[in-house]
Design an enzyme around this catalytic site. Structure first.
Site, short mmCIF file in Angstrom:
data_model
loop_
_atom_site.label_atom_id
_atom_site.label_comp_id
_atom_site.label_asym_id
_atom_site.label_seq_id
_atom_site.Cartn_x
_atom_site.Cartn_y
_atom_site.Cartn_z
N ASP A 1 -13.65 83.42 -10.83
CA ASP A 1 -13.30 84.71 -11.19
C ASP A 1 -14.10 85.44 -10.41
O ASP A 1 -15.40 85.14 -10.19
CB ASP A 1 -13.32 84.65 -12.92
N1 URA Z 1 -12.78 79.41 -16.17
C1 URA Z 1 -12.95 80.68 -15.98
O1 URA Z 1 -12.46 81.23 -17.24
N2 URA Z 1 -13.10 81.58 -15.17
C2 URA Z 1 -13.56 80.52 -13.89
O2 URA Z 1 -13.87 81.45 -12.90
C3 URA Z 1 -13.46 79.32 -13.78
C4 URA Z 1 -13.32 78.52 -14.90
#
Ligand code: URA
Length: 238
Positions: A105
């Site tokens: 993310d």
């Molecule tokens: N899980 C999440 O919620 N975000 C990420 O970036 C990776 C795993």
């Protein structure tokens, strides 16, 4: 067989920039199979031809793989009109060939592996191969053995199937808790959704390892390095 322009081969081998390479060629510093070649546009076979620069044989490795310590505030894509991408942090002669293996993310930090082998990347992301990814996480509220069990058993997060068994290792429990989570899959916002399903909220998330390759602690956010041979060997194991 991979036929490429000689000047491209030389820049990719790290001999110099495009214009430096042109100068070296003009000065007769480059030989192809023992013959001096001065034309930058000359096509060579990067797997068979022997290219020397200043008498030294240049090795061409077709596989390129590196790790980036992704900072927050950039997206895991190769180009975007508005947002900064992970590639904006990479300054490598073969940068255009690279793409990230999986996604983090925008606000997640930590290990992103980039490589130029699409089939391998695809395999690493396939649930069939169960490549493990470990994250450090800071969450609101306390964590308990019940959470550990829920992660281990798999939980409903609004997908067709429950999550695969995951490991939750509690480091600290309190008003703000810290833990390491290991997953063998990567659904959209998976960790945030798993903690949300347990009534918690992720405050900070950082990937610390993937496929047995740990994020190099010496890399500050935004820094990258090539994978070592040992690390590349880990990737190549199916
Ligand atoms: N899980 C999440 O919620 N975000 C990420 O970036 C990776 C795993």
């Amino acid at each position: 067989m991979e036929m490429i322009r000689l000047d491209r081969f030389l820049t990719q081998a790290g001999v110099g920039t495009r214009s430096e390479v042109k100068k070296y060629l003009k000065n007769g510093m480059v030989q192809v199979n023992g013959e001096t070649v001065k034309k930058p546009e000359q096509k060579i076979d990067s797997e068979k031809d022997q290219i020397t620069y200043q008498g030294k044989l240049l090795q061409y490795e077709s596989f390129v793989a590196l790790m980036l310590h992704k900072p927050g505030g950039c997206i895991t894509a190769t180009s975007d009109r508005l947002q900064k991408t992970v590639l904006d942090y990479i300054d490598h002669p073969r940068k255009e060939e690279l793409f990230p293996v999986g996604r983090l993310d925008i606000d997640t930090e930590g290990l992103v592996i980039l490589m130029n082998d699409g089939d391998l990347a695809h395999r690493m992301l396939s649930p069939k191969y169960h490549v493990e990814k470990t994250y450090f996480v800071r969450v609101n509220g306390s964590l308990s053995e019940e959470d550990v069990t829920a992660f281990a058993e798999g939980m409903e997060i609004g997908e067709k199937k429950p999550t695969l068994p995951a490991r939750l290792h509690i480091l600290k429990s309190g008003e703000i808790s810290e833990a390491e989570v290991t997953l063998r899959e990567g659904k959209f916002h998976q960790i945030k959704r798993m903690f949300a399903a347990r009534g918690g909220q992720v405050l900070y998330l950082k990937r610390i390892s993937m496929a047995g390759i740990a994020l190099d602690e010496a890399l500050a956010p935004g820094m990258w390095r090539e994978l070592t041979q040992d690390e590349k060997d880990k990737l190549l194991q199916p």
